[in-house]
Design a protein around this motif. Structure first.
Motif, PDB file in Angstrom:
ATOM      1  N   GLU A   1      -1.161  24.942 -10.539  1.00  0.00           N
ATOM      2  CA  GLU A   1      -1.758  24.236  -9.400  1.00  0.00           C
ATOM      3  C   GLU A   1      -3.092  23.595  -9.784  1.00  0.00           C
ATOM      4  OE1 GLU A   1       0.665  27.637  -7.597  1.00  0.00           O
ATOM      5  OE2 GLU A   1      -0.487  27.221  -9.423  1.00  0.00           O
ATOM      6  N   GLU A   2      -3.901  24.299 -10.560  1.00  0.00           N
ATOM      7  CA  GLU A   2      -5.196  23.759 -10.979  1.00  0.00           C
ATOM      8  C   GLU A   2      -5.019  22.551 -11.887  1.00  0.00           C
ATOM      9  OE1 GLU A   2      -7.901  27.857 -10.877  1.00  0.00           O
ATOM     10  OE2 GLU A   2      -6.779  27.310 -12.689  1.00  0.00           O
TER      11      GLU A   2
ATOM     12  N   GLU B   1      13.469  17.747  -1.805  1.00  0.00           N
ATOM     13  CA  GLU B   1      13.666  18.323  -0.469  1.00  0.00           C
ATOM     14  C   GLU B   1      12.332  18.629   0.207  1.00  0.00           C
ATOM     15  OE1 GLU B   1      16.077  21.772  -0.855  1.00  0.00           O
ATOM     16  OE2 GLU B   1      17.859  20.665  -1.521  1.00  0.00           O
ATOM     17  N   LYS B   2      11.314  18.918  -0.598  1.00  0.00           N
ATOM     18  CA  LYS B   2      10.001  19.264  -0.051  1.00  0.00           C
ATOM     19  C   LYS B   2       9.104  18.039   0.152  1.00  0.00           C
ATOM     20  CE  LYS B   2      10.843  23.608   0.217  1.00  0.00           C
ATOM     21  NZ  LYS B   2      10.873  24.305   1.535  1.00  0.00           N
ATOM     22  N   GLY B   3       9.659  16.847  -0.099  1.00  0.00           N
ATOM     23  CA  GLY B   3       8.907  15.637   0.234  1.00  0.00           C
ATOM     24  C   GLY B   3       8.390  14.816  -0.924  1.00  0.00           C
ATOM     25  N   VAL B   4       8.617  15.244  -2.166  1.00  0.00           N
ATOM     26  CA  VAL B   4       8.195  14.445  -3.318  1.00  0.00           C
ATOM     27  C   VAL B   4       9.196  13.311  -3.487  1.00  0.00           C
ATOM     28  CG1 VAL B   4       7.584  14.438  -5.759  1.00  0.00           C
ATOM     29  CG2 VAL B   4       7.230  16.514  -4.385  1.00  0.00           C
ATOM     30  N   LYS B   5       8.720  12.068  -3.554  1.00  0.00           N
ATOM     31  CA  LYS B   5       9.603  10.907  -3.627  1.00  0.00           C
ATOM     32  C   LYS B   5      10.395  10.906  -4.942  1.00  0.00           C
ATOM     33  CE  LYS B   5       8.259   9.247   0.309  1.00  0.00           C
ATOM     34  NZ  LYS B   5       9.183   9.308   1.473  1.00  0.00           N
TER      35      LYS B   5
ATOM     36  N   ILE C   1       3.563  24.102  -5.566  1.00  0.00           N
ATOM     37  CA  ILE C   1       3.506  22.947  -6.473  1.00  0.00           C
ATOM     38  C   ILE C   1       3.904  21.676  -5.737  1.00  0.00           C
ATOM     39  CG2 ILE C   1       4.600  21.926  -8.510  1.00  0.00           C
ATOM     40  CD1 ILE C   1       4.777  24.810  -9.632  1.00  0.00           C
ATOM     41  N   ALA C   2       4.927  21.768  -4.890  1.00  0.00           N
ATOM     42  CA  ALA C   2       5.402  20.600  -4.138  1.00  0.00           C
ATOM     43  C   ALA C   2       4.311  20.048  -3.227  1.00  0.00           C
ATOM     44  CB  ALA C   2       6.641  20.976  -3.332  1.00  0.00           C
ATOM     45  N   LYS C   3       3.534  20.915  -2.578  1.00  0.00           N
ATOM     46  CA  LYS C   3       2.464  20.467  -1.687  1.00  0.00           C
ATOM     47  C   LYS C   3       1.461  19.585  -2.438  1.00  0.00           C
ATOM     48  CE  LYS C   3       2.667  24.545   1.328  1.00  0.00           C
ATOM     49  NZ  LYS C   3       1.957  25.792   1.756  1.00  0.00           N
TER      50      LYS C   3
ATOM     51  N   LEU D   1       5.528  24.756 -15.672  1.00  0.00           N
ATOM     52  CA  LEU D   1       5.571  25.323 -14.332  1.00  0.00           C
ATOM     53  C   LEU D   1       5.631  26.842 -14.460  1.00  0.00           C
ATOM     54  CD1 LEU D   1       7.999  22.847 -12.512  1.00  0.00           C
ATOM     55  CD2 LEU D   1       5.525  22.692 -12.875  1.00  0.00           C
ATOM     56  N   GLU D   2       4.490  27.476 -14.271  1.00  0.00           N
ATOM     57  CA  GLU D   2       4.397  28.923 -14.442  1.00  0.00           C
ATOM     58  C   GLU D   2       5.266  29.664 -13.439  1.00  0.00           C
ATOM     59  OE1 GLU D   2      -0.023  29.926 -15.921  1.00  0.00           O
ATOM     60  OE2 GLU D   2       0.086  28.976 -13.953  1.00  0.00           O
TER      61      GLU D   2
END
Length: 281
Positions: free
Chosen positions: A149-150, A238-242, A187-189, A164-165
């Protein structure tokens, strides 16, 4: 004194024997394909040893006394190779497999049993000998590094690669665990907000043979690294990433990390484009 020496020798032999773990796989007459029930037993055995710190694995193939010596040598080697392939397809580190040898036939007179059919059935086998490190080696602690995330929230440039941990996979499968989904949600957010970056999602596998990809146990297809990348791609979408910002790629076992095998069952994000903010005159 003599009895004491015998006791010490036996104790030493027992101690060394305790280090070895053995498993036998039995075959039908003249066959080297693994019977379904035996394959199930073998996969269960692999699940029991996959997290052990293994020093070496030896695989020895055998035949019953029927057939010529040359025929039995070839068949026993084919049986040993069939077992090694199962290890490879289930992502075991092949560097620890030190022996894959066909030993030919086992003579009948070495078994004290009058049931000839039973004896021959027990002789049509492959013996797997697993030698773990005893005691297990100490794991070297890695210095603390930035979280996924960082890294994704920071400054990025083309070519940056971010692992991706905790998005790890069970041996032979591409589905996401409950824990992995929770991590991907975070991660998706971040990626939904980071509209300035385009990226590839790269899937990897562990310990396969040569440049081949591993087999997905669910689909039986040899495309496991690609399947893992697509699983993450679909989940992020599905979580909104294009979708137009993402591509998915299977990298097979081209880029092992050189550490624990389970860490090679991974997915990485590789930044392919960064859109710079427009500056006003």
């Amino acid at each position: 004194m003599k009895s004491l020496l015998v006791f010490i020798c036996l104790s030493i032999q027992f101690a060394f024997a305790q280090k070895e773990i053995k498993h036998q796989v039995y075959f039908l007459t003249d066959k080297y394909e693994i019977p379904e029930t035996e394959e199930s037993r073998l996969l269960l055995f692999l699940s029991e040893i996959e997290n052990m710190d293994i020093q070496k694995i030896s695989i020895y193939g055998f035949c019953d006394d029927r057939g010529s010596d040359s025929y039995n040598m070839v068949l026993s080697q084919q049986r040993a190779d069939a077992i090694k392939e199962v290890f490879s397809n289930n992502e075991f580190d092949e560097s620890v497999i030190t022996n894959v040898d066909g030993k030919g036939e086992i003579l009948l007179n070495v078994v004290n049993d009058k049931d000839l059919y039973k004896i021959r059935g027990l002789n049509r086998k492959v013996e797997i000998i697993v030698q773990p490190y005893d005691p297990p080696r100490e794991k070297v602690e890695q210095p603390k590094k930035e979280t996924t995330e960082e890294l994704l929230s920071g400054e990025l440039k083309e070519g940056d690669k971010i692992q991706l941990e905790n998005i790890l996979f069970r041996t032979g499968y591409s589905y996401l665990t409950k824990e992995s989904k929770a991590k991907l949600d975070e991660i998706a957010k971040i990626l939904v907000k980071r509209t300035d970056i385009y990226f590839n999602i790269e899937g990897h596998v562990c310990c396969t043979h040569g440049a081949r990809d591993a087999i997905d146990r669910k689909t039986k297809k040899r495309n496991l690294s690609l399947a893992r990348a697509k699983t993450v791609y679909d989940y992020l979408a599905e979580k909104g990433v294009k979708r137009y910002r993402m591509k998915f790629v299977g990298q097979r076992r081209k880029f092992p990390l050189g550490g624990e095998p389970e860490l090679d069952r991974r997915v990485e994000i590789v930044v392919t484009r960064v859109i710079k903010p427009k500056t006003s005159n």
